[in-house]
Design an enzyme around this catalytic site. Structure first.
Site, short mmCIF file in Angstrom:
data_model
loop_
_atom_site.label_atom_id
_atom_site.label_comp_id
_atom_site.label_asym_id
_atom_site.label_seq_id
_atom_site.Cartn_x
_atom_site.Cartn_y
_atom_site.Cartn_z
N ASP A 103 5.62 -5.71 -11.05
CA ASP A 103 4.33 -6.05 -11.64
C ASP A 103 4.18 -5.23 -12.91
O ASP A 103 3.90 -4.02 -12.84
CB ASP A 103 3.17 -5.70 -10.69
N ARG A 111 4.03 -0.75 -13.49
CA ARG A 111 4.79 0.19 -12.66
C ARG A 111 5.68 1.09 -13.51
O ARG A 111 6.06 2.18 -13.08
CB ARG A 111 5.65 -0.58 -11.64
N ARG A 175 -7.76 -7.22 -16.55
CA ARG A 175 -6.51 -7.97 -16.40
C ARG A 175 -6.57 -9.37 -16.99
O ARG A 175 -5.54 -10.06 -17.03
CB ARG A 175 -6.14 -8.04 -14.91
N LYS A 205 -0.39 -16.24 -12.63
CA LYS A 205 -1.20 -15.90 -11.46
C LYS A 205 -2.66 -15.75 -11.84
O LYS A 205 -2.97 -15.52 -13.01
CB LYS A 205 -0.67 -14.62 -10.80
N HIS A 206 -3.60 -16.01 -10.90
CA HIS A 206 -3.47 -16.22 -9.45
C HIS A 206 -4.06 -17.58 -9.12
O HIS A 206 -5.28 -17.74 -9.17
CB HIS A 206 -4.21 -15.16 -8.66
N HIS A 218 -7.05 -7.96 -1.70
CA HIS A 218 -6.29 -6.85 -1.11
C HIS A 218 -7.05 -6.29 0.09
O HIS A 218 -6.45 -5.80 1.05
CB HIS A 218 -6.10 -5.71 -2.12
N ASP A 288 1.31 -14.52 -3.20
CA ASP A 288 0.89 -13.14 -3.43
C ASP A 288 1.33 -12.37 -2.19
O ASP A 288 1.80 -12.95 -1.20
CB ASP A 288 -0.63 -13.08 -3.63
#
Length: 364
Positions: A103, A111, A175, A205-206, A218, A288
């Site tokens: 990601d 990351r 985002r 996405k998403h 999440h 996901d």
């Protein structure tokens, strides 16, 4: 390059030979299943568990994280030298092409960043304030860095519209590029093109849209029935029409107007009827993370696998950030479902066909 084409030809030939057979033994079926899984793992190097997953089950890919979600300790990425050794060893150990994924959106979701020796990139909101030339340079650098360190799949760009200002997971984390569909499509296209140029597959996405949601999948169930609007499909429609969509990620969001029973990732109405048939998407549908609480709190692993695969999802992601699911367990459970005739083997074969065709057609 010649060696790569030879390898891809052999993969295609072997796969075609396998599909041509009328019967499959257990080992062959389990390898077909394994090819459809992207898995997270807790290691800085190619450990024995990962070696076994690759050799025994043909693990389709891995997803790397900088930190463990629960403990905040370093997980897969220590520094540039270690990372390059890790990704190289994974790809070299397998005798087929694997997805080495990450990601890397920029901002809060990257990351690779200055904390572990890499470059930090702006948020989508910050990107949208820049000129098209500046945006292209930024995403060219981002994609180039991914290529240098062995990645070929990035779970980006986000094409959610910035609709709900109280939305934590999209708006608050900056985002989304914009609430304007044209701006989202234009910037996402630049990101996709620069990744393509560097041999990186992009994931939109998403789907079918997370920007209007009030909650974070999440953490639990997310209902967008009363906030979602049709314009959230526009970025997908346009990027599919422009042939810029190799992968689309399904969201764990519930919309009773599409499906009265299931969230997007588990919905045949959303993944097959809407995305495949209505929007004419020909690429790979990827889930996901299936350990997110919107799914894990409401469905067993067996229910999740049955519903997701039958809904039309081709690649299943288990990040092992929110759980600890072994590839053996995923493969064996899916195999049981096939044996029980609750999943047709044809679904797994079709996903393998799409994966192999992607590698062959793009020569990445």
């Amino acid at each position: 390059m010649v060696q790569l084409f030879k390898l891809l030809f052999v993969i295609s030939f072997l796969f075609s030979s396998l599909v041509a057979k009328e019967n499959y033994n257990e080992e062959e079926i389990k390898k077909l299943i394994g090819r459809t899984i992207i898995l997270g793992f807790d290691s800085f190097s190619l450990d024995n568990q990962l070696r076994n997953d690759i050799k025994k089950y043909n693990l389709g890919g891995v997803i790397l994280f900088s930190k463990n979600y629960k403990t905040n300790e370093i997980k897969n990425i220590q520094n540039p030298t270690q990372l390059k050794a890790l990704t190289s060893s994974i790809q070299e150990y397998s005798d087929y092409k694997m997805f080495i994924s990450i990601d890397q959106e920029g901002g809060k979701v990257q990351r690779l960043n200055k904390n572990n020796g890499f470059t930090s990139y702006p948020t989508a909101k910050e990107i949208a304030k820049k000129s098209k030339d500046e945006i292209r340079i930024i995403y060219s650098n981002l994609a180039g860095e991914l290529k240098e360190y062995g990645f070929n799949l990035n779970f980006a760009p986000v094409v959610d519209l910035n609709i709900n200002k109280d939305n934590y997971v999209i708006n608050k984390l900056e985002r989304s590029y914009s609430k304007d569909t044209k701006e989202v499509v234009d910037i996402a296209q630049i990101f996709i093109e620069e990744q393509k140029r560097n041999g990186i597959y992009s994931v939109l996405k998403h789907f079918p849209g997370h920007g209007s949601s009030k909650a974070d999948s999440h953490k639990g169930f997310v209902d967008i029935s009363n906030t979602w609007s049709k314009k959230e499909l526009t970025p997908y429609k346009e990027l599919i029409a422009k042939k810029k969509a190799d992968f689309i990620m399904t969201a764990h969001v519930f919309n009773k107007h599409f499906d009265k029973d299931y969230p997007g990732t588990l919905s045949y109405n959303i993944n097959t009827k809407l995305l495949r048939e209505k929007l004419n998407f020909k690429g790979l549908i990827v889930s996901d993370d299936l350990q997110m609480k919107a799914i894990a709190n409401h469905y067993t692993l067996k229910q999740t696998l049955e519903l997701a695969i039958n809904s039309g999802v081709n690649i299943l992601v288990f990040g092992n950030q929110l759980g600890d699911t072994k590839l053996k367990t995923i493969v064996n459970t899916t195999y049981e479902l096939i044996e029980e005739k609750r999943i047709p083997l044809s679904k797994i074969i079709e996903s393998n066909r799409l994966i192999n065709n992607l590698f062959l057609s793009n020569s990445i």
